[in-house]
Each structure stands twice: as C-alpha cells, then as structure tokens.
Design an enzyme around this catalytic site. Structure first.
Site, PDB file in Angstrom:
ATOM      1  N   GLU A  42       0.837  -1.215   0.000  1.00  0.00           N
ATOM      2  CA  GLU A  42       0.000   0.000   0.000  1.00  0.00           C
ATOM      3  C   GLU A  42       0.865   1.255   0.000  1.00  0.00           C
ATOM      4  O   GLU A  42       0.561   2.238  -0.686  1.00  0.00           O
ATOM      5  CB  GLU A  42      -0.914   0.014   1.221  1.00  0.00           C
ATOM      6  CG  GLU A  42      -1.897  -1.145   1.284  1.00  0.00           C
ATOM      7  CD  GLU A  42      -1.366  -2.328   2.084  1.00  0.00           C
ATOM      8  OE1 GLU A  42      -0.170  -2.656   1.975  1.00  0.00           O
ATOM      9  OE2 GLU A  42      -2.172  -2.922   2.820  1.00  0.00           O
TER      10      GLU A  42
ATOM     11  N   CYS B 161      -2.342  -3.289   7.107  1.00  0.00           N
ATOM     12  CA  CYS B 161      -1.810  -3.236   8.472  1.00  0.00           C
ATOM     13  C   CYS B 161      -2.069  -1.853   9.071  1.00  0.00           C
ATOM     14  O   CYS B 161      -2.480  -0.911   8.374  1.00  0.00           O
ATOM     15  CB  CYS B 161      -0.318  -3.570   8.471  1.00  0.00           C
ATOM     16  SG  CYS B 161       0.735  -2.251   7.834  1.00  0.00           S
TER      17      CYS B 161
HETATM   18  N1  THU Z   1       2.339  -6.448   4.033  1.00  0.00           N
HETATM   19  C1  THU Z   1       1.871  -5.543   3.123  1.00  0.00           C
HETATM   20  O1  THU Z   1       2.461  -5.372   2.038  1.00  0.00           O
HETATM   21  N2  THU Z   1       0.760  -4.838   3.436  1.00  0.00           N
HETATM   22  C2  THU Z   1       0.056  -4.977   4.593  1.00  0.00           C
HETATM   23  O2  THU Z   1      -0.881  -4.225   4.838  1.00  0.00           O
HETATM   24  C3  THU Z   1       0.396  -6.042   5.531  1.00  0.00           C
HETATM   25  C4  THU Z   1       1.706  -6.699   5.315  1.00  0.00           C
HETATM   26  C5  THU Z   1       3.560  -7.191   3.724  1.00  0.00           C
HETATM   27  C6  THU Z   1       4.766  -6.814   4.558  1.00  0.00           C
HETATM   28  C7  THU Z   1       5.610  -8.046   4.468  1.00  0.00           C
HETATM   29  O3  THU Z   1       6.410  -7.973   3.283  1.00  0.00           O
HETATM   30  C8  THU Z   1       4.608  -9.170   4.305  1.00  0.00           C
HETATM   31  O4  THU Z   1       3.385  -8.567   3.932  1.00  0.00           O
HETATM   32  C9  THU Z   1       4.403  -9.994   5.569  1.00  0.00           C
HETATM   33  O5  THU Z   1       4.074  -9.179   6.647  1.00  0.00           O
END
Ligand code: THU
Length: 133
Positions: A57, A88
């Site tokens: 994001e 997240c």
């Molecule tokens: N991740 C995202 O790209 N976006 C989110 O909102 C949650 C987590 C990614 C970060 C990391 O590379 C992987 O997902 C595992 O946490």
C-alpha cells in the site's frame, strides 16, 4: 458500498506477482484509483535488514504522490492465504492521509472475494491533516 472494480483488482493482482518477498514468501499487491481516475500500483518489497521492508500500500501511495495525485477514491489490496488480508495499522494511517469520507478500501484474496471498508471503519477516530490546522 461500491463493489471491487474488476480493473483495479486485476491491476493489484498483476503487481502482486512482482513482490520481493524472499523472507516472508507473502506476496501483496495494491492498486489505487484516484478521484481523478488514474491508477497507481505497488507491491511489498522486503529487505535483508527486515525492518526496512515496505508494504504494498505504501508503494502504491508513493507512486500516486509522485504522479501528482493526492486523493484515493478506491484502493484494492490483494493477499494470498485463507484469511482475508486487510491493510496493516501503519498502512491504514498512510491511506488515511490521502482519503476522504467517500474513500473505499477493498481487501481481496486469491478467489477475488473480499470485504470493503470505509476509512472510518478501518481507522476510527483517526488523526489526520486537519488536526494540524
Ligand atoms: N504487508 C503488506 O504489504 N501490506 C500490509 O498491509 C500487511 C503486510 C507485507 C509486509 C511483508 O512484506 C509481508 O506482507 C508480511 O508481513
């Protein structure tokens, strides 16, 4: 609540394949359509120094701002796995910066079926730019 737009979902899926995820193996793609109608995408980019990794994001938001746009109309985030992945906490705040009451965030899984949220649902009583005025 508007449905997930097929074109935006397709853009998120396409960029999801480019995720750099040697550590988690968890591919995430994000696609933004701005209120002006432009589309920007991002994927997660991990790093051997783990905390330096970046979420999908945030990448899409950086591309949007670099492209001269500031208002998210719809954002789709796509993850794999059995449990639907939603942005997240840190990403919710980043999205919030470029949102208004009509902004919609969609979460999609491998089968495309997901959930849709307003930013008020994802980040209630949030802090935003107006607090600094
Ligand atoms: N991740 C995202 O790209 N976006 C989110 O909102 C949650 C987590 C990614 C970060 C990391 O590379 C992987 O997902 C595992 O946490």
């Amino acid at each position: 609540m508007p449905e997930i737009e097929p074109d935006l979902l397709a853009a998120a899926r396409e960029v999801q394949a480019n995720a750099h995820v040697p550590y988690s193996g968890f591919h995430v793609g994000a696609a933004i359509r701005t209120r002006g109608g432009e589309v920007f995408v991002g994927c997660n980019v991990e790093n051997a120094a783990y905390p330096e990794g970046a979420c999908a994001e945030g990448g899409a938001i950086s591309a949007m701002v670099a492209g001269g746009e500031r208002l998210i109309d719809a954002l789709v985030v796509v993850c794999d796995g059995e449990i639907l992945g939603t942005p997240c906490g840190g990403c919710r705040q980043k999205i919030r910066e470029f949102s208004d009451a009509d902004t919609v965030v969609h979460a999609a899984g491998p089968d495309g079926i997901g959930a849709s949220y307003t930013m008020a649902e994802l980040l209630p009583d949030s802090f935003g730019p107006e607090h600094l005025i």
